[in-house]
Enzyme design. Sequence first.
Site, PDB file in Angstrom:
ATOM      1  N   ASP A 102       0.867  -1.175   0.000  1.00 24.29           N
ATOM      2  CA  ASP A 102       0.000   0.000   0.000  1.00 24.29           C
ATOM      3  C   ASP A 102       0.911   1.236   0.000  1.00 24.29           C
ATOM      4  O   ASP A 102       1.394   1.651  -1.046  1.00 24.29           O
ATOM      5  CB  ASP A 102      -0.905  -0.086   1.225  1.00 24.29           C
ATOM      6  CG  ASP A 102      -1.988   0.968   1.248  1.00 24.29           C
ATOM      7  OD1 ASP A 102      -2.060   1.768   0.314  1.00 24.29           O
ATOM      8  OD2 ASP A 102      -2.758   1.019   2.220  1.00 24.29           O
ATOM      9  N   ARG A 166     -10.703 -13.591   5.443  1.00 22.43           N
ATOM     10  CA  ARG A 166      -9.399 -14.083   4.967  1.00 22.43           C
ATOM     11  C   ARG A 166      -9.548 -15.340   4.125  1.00 22.43           C
ATOM     12  O   ARG A 166      -8.695 -15.655   3.303  1.00 22.43           O
ATOM     13  CB  ARG A 166      -8.481 -14.419   6.158  1.00 22.43           C
ATOM     14  CG  ARG A 166      -8.028 -13.223   6.970  1.00 22.43           C
ATOM     15  CD  ARG A 166      -6.887 -13.653   7.890  1.00 22.43           C
ATOM     16  NE  ARG A 166      -6.620 -12.694   8.948  1.00 22.43           N
ATOM     17  CZ  ARG A 166      -5.840 -11.620   8.812  1.00 22.43           C
ATOM     18  NH1 ARG A 166      -5.269 -11.373   7.655  1.00 22.43           N
ATOM     19  NH2 ARG A 166      -5.623 -10.813   9.828  1.00 22.43           N
TER      20      ARG A 166
HETATM   21  P1  XMP Z   1       1.786  -0.520   3.689  1.00 24.82           P
HETATM   22  O1  XMP Z   1       1.053   0.791   3.738  1.00 24.82           O
HETATM   23  O2  XMP Z   1       2.726  -0.685   4.830  1.00 24.82           O
HETATM   24  O3  XMP Z   1       0.615  -1.563   3.871  1.00 24.82           O
HETATM   25  O4  XMP Z   1       2.407  -0.775   2.354  1.00 24.82           O
HETATM   26  C1  XMP Z   1       0.821  -2.911   3.684  1.00 24.82           C
HETATM   27  C2  XMP Z   1       0.162  -3.686   4.775  1.00 24.82           C
HETATM   28  O5  XMP Z   1      -1.106  -3.131   5.140  1.00 24.82           O
HETATM   29  C3  XMP Z   1      -2.103  -4.097   5.047  1.00 24.82           C
HETATM   30  N1  XMP Z   1      -3.068  -3.652   4.026  1.00 24.82           N
HETATM   31  C4  XMP Z   1      -4.290  -4.160   3.830  1.00 24.82           C
HETATM   32  N2  XMP Z   1      -4.946  -5.161   4.466  1.00 24.82           N
HETATM   33  N3  XMP Z   1      -6.822  -4.821   3.056  1.00 24.82           N
HETATM   34  C5  XMP Z   1      -6.204  -5.483   4.054  1.00 24.82           C
HETATM   35  O6  XMP Z   1      -6.804  -6.385   4.633  1.00 24.82           O
HETATM   36  C6  XMP Z   1      -6.228  -3.819   2.363  1.00 24.82           C
HETATM   37  O7  XMP Z   1      -6.828  -3.234   1.442  1.00 24.82           O
HETATM   38  C7  XMP Z   1      -4.884  -3.480   2.780  1.00 24.82           C
HETATM   39  N4  XMP Z   1      -4.010  -2.538   2.343  1.00 24.82           N
HETATM   40  C8  XMP Z   1      -2.911  -2.688   3.120  1.00 24.82           C
HETATM   41  C9  XMP Z   1      -1.450  -5.397   4.705  1.00 24.82           C
HETATM   42  O8  XMP Z   1      -1.363  -6.165   5.871  1.00 24.82           O
HETATM   43  C10 XMP Z   1      -0.062  -5.073   4.260  1.00 24.82           C
HETATM   44  O9  XMP Z   1       0.887  -5.930   4.862  1.00 24.82           O
END
Ligand code: XMP
Length: 176
Positions: A102, A166
């Site tokens: 993300d 999940r």
């Molecule tokens: P970052 O911002 O660190 O985010 O790149 C990555 C982590 O955030 C979680 N993540 C999500 N989990 N739906 C989810 O269930 C989503 O749309 C989502 N976007 C980010 C994920 O755990 C990942 O490791």
Amino acid sequence: MSNIQVLATERQIRQAVRRIAREVSRRYQEESILLVGVLTGAFVFMADLARELYRMGMTDVEIEFIDISSYSGTESGQIRFDRDLTVPISGRHVVIVEDIIDTGATLAFLLKLLEVREPASLIVVALFNKVTRRVETLPSERIITGIDLPNKFVVGYGLDRNGKFRHLPFVGIVAS
Ligand code: XMP
Ligand code: MG
């Protein structure tokens, strides 16, 4: 039963996992590799990827998990580190297995954390990618991604909303 709008079908996911496995096996061929899954979301991808690697002829594969989470939905980059690896990675070829990228904060943290342990090589495979949300710059030559997604909170194939969804074999948005 919740109404879920599908963004990535089972078939699309299977194809993406295969493509990623092909790339990993091309890079590492006869090497021994250590797959490091990021809990909890990566558990489904890990199970499918590991078996796909076997089908592609990779027999020397070990599996570990690390528990790290970012406060999802924020750009604060705050990370919670709950469980470390149980083996040293010095001199090993390490492949981080992540569910989704993300902002990039989780992976930036993880790459820094593992880099200092001096692995022989360190790459990332991430099944899903929210391209438009990136805040951290990640080393693109070391990141292999599967399916690009819009900037929406998604569930399924390991990803949850409050611990649920999940187990969906596809990825989508919960209409609530
Ligand atoms: P970052 O911002 O660190 O985010 O790149 C990555 C982590 O955030 C979680 N993540 C999500 N989990 N739906 C989810 O269930 C989503 O749309 C989502 N976007 C980010 C994920 O755990 C990942 O490791
Ligand atoms: Mg995560």
